[in-house]
Design an enzyme around this catalytic site. Structure first.
Site, PDB file in Angstrom:
ATOM      1  N   SER A  13       4.466  -7.300  -2.756  1.00 22.30           N
ATOM      2  CA  SER A  13       5.398  -7.330  -1.625  1.00 22.30           C
ATOM      3  C   SER A  13       4.743  -7.245  -0.256  1.00 22.30           C
ATOM      4  CB  SER A  13       6.436  -6.222  -1.776  1.00 22.30           C
ATOM      5  OG  SER A  13       7.361  -6.545  -2.790  1.00 22.30           O
ATOM      6  N   LYS A  21       5.542 -10.115   1.899  1.00 29.71           N
ATOM      7  CA  LYS A  21       6.778 -10.186   2.677  1.00 29.71           C
ATOM      8  C   LYS A  21       6.505 -10.274   4.186  1.00 29.71           C
ATOM      9  CE  LYS A  21      10.083  -7.945  -0.467  1.00 29.71           C
ATOM     10  NZ  LYS A  21       9.292  -7.786  -1.685  1.00 29.71           N
ATOM     11  N   ARG A  78       0.731   5.649  -2.771  1.00 26.76           N
ATOM     12  CA  ARG A  78       0.227   4.594  -1.887  1.00 26.76           C
ATOM     13  C   ARG A  78       0.238   5.050  -0.425  1.00 26.76           C
ATOM     14  NH1 ARG A  78       4.500   0.105  -3.579  1.00 26.76           N
ATOM     15  NH2 ARG A  78       5.760   1.960  -3.123  1.00 26.76           N
TER      16      ARG A  78
END
Length: 280
Positions: free
Chosen positions: A86, A89, A266
């Site tokens: 992602s 994105k 993360r």
């Protein structure tokens, strides 16, 4: 006029030095990124502690633009290419805005009624909210509207990662399970170009994407970032930059992810690493 030219020239010089320095070992704030004077002591800053404390395997790369310094943990991994998941994105948003497949960050896409694993995805979304909750279906719609040929043209034009988006029938999955790969070092280079308005997109598209990337804003700093999670193999990303005290610090964190419970690491390992450098 002179100040504007000087500023642009200064940024271009800084960026050229930036790309050349991404593989350097981290050194202390008070020291130059070139050879220090003979009597000036040097000391390596270790970013291993956050990984050890959180019991995670991975790497981090932090780049100080103004001082032209790189700090990193596990440098070999920082040059290894991975699925962007992602984090793509960011580019997908830029392309969607530039091609007009979505008008702006407030234009709604109607939810298709399919219940997905993340409840925050199960509603009508706009670019701003979809980016924040990382709604896969929303960006799959955008990718299909962009189309395979236009998507490939833009990925190539930007020079994103290995620029391989696979076949036409993979238009809405190539960043999740396809052939596209990007390294932490390349993530940093891409983010530098975004920050410096050097990507081949309109000022309005870039400004919109920078706005939707904001995850935290205080009087002292602003963090713009994006998470990513590739299931096969289990890889997690957190990429972005911190703006603070007239400087910017780019970061790319890449971790092994076993399951959903590992996802908070993360951002946490990134924050701890930034704090170790006194940036938060």
């Amino acid at each position: 006029m002179v100040n504007h030219v000087d500023k642009k020239l200064g940024y271009c010089v800084a960026r050229c030095l930036a790309i050349a320095s991404l593989s350097l070992t981290a050194i202390l704030w008070g020291e130059s990124s070139v050879a220090a004077p003979p009597k000036l002591a040097q000391q390596t800053i270790s970013l291993a502690q956050p990984f050890q404390d959180l019991k995670v395997n991975g790497s981090i790369l932090i780049y100080d633009l103004k001082r032209n310094r790189t700090y990193q943990y596990n440098p070999a991994r920082n040059t290894q290419p991975f699925l962007p998941a992602s984090t793509f994105k960011i580019l997908n948003s830029l392309i969607a805005l530039e091609t007009g497949v979505i008008a702006n960050d407030l234009a709604l896409l109607t939810w298709d009624g399919v219940e997905r694993s993340f409840p925050t995805w199960n509603r009508d979304l706009n670019l701003q909210t979809a980016f924040k909750v990382s709604a896969v279906w929303f960006y799959q719609v955008l990718a299909r509207r962009i189309g395979f040929q236009r998507m490939q043209q833009w990925v190539t034009k930007v020079g994103y990662g290995n620029q391989s988006i696979g076949k036409a029938d993979e238009i809405d999955t190539f960043w999740l399970t396809g052939e596209l790969r990007i390294s932490p070092t390349e993530q940093i280079q891409f983010l530098q170009r975004l920050y410096g308005n050097e990507l081949p997109f309109s000022e309005s598209a870039i400004a919109t994407v920078k706005q939707i990337m904001i995850v935290e804003q205080t009087p002292e700093y602003t963090i713009r970032a994006k998470t990513g999670w590739a299931l096969q193999p289990g890889i997690g990303w957190y990429v972005g930059y911190v703006e603070q005290n007239d400087n910017v610090y780019f970061f790319a964190t890449n971790l092994d992810i076993g399951d959903q419970k590992d996802l908070p690491a993360r951002a946490e390992v990134t924050r701890r690493s930034l704090k170790a450098l006194n940036l938060l």
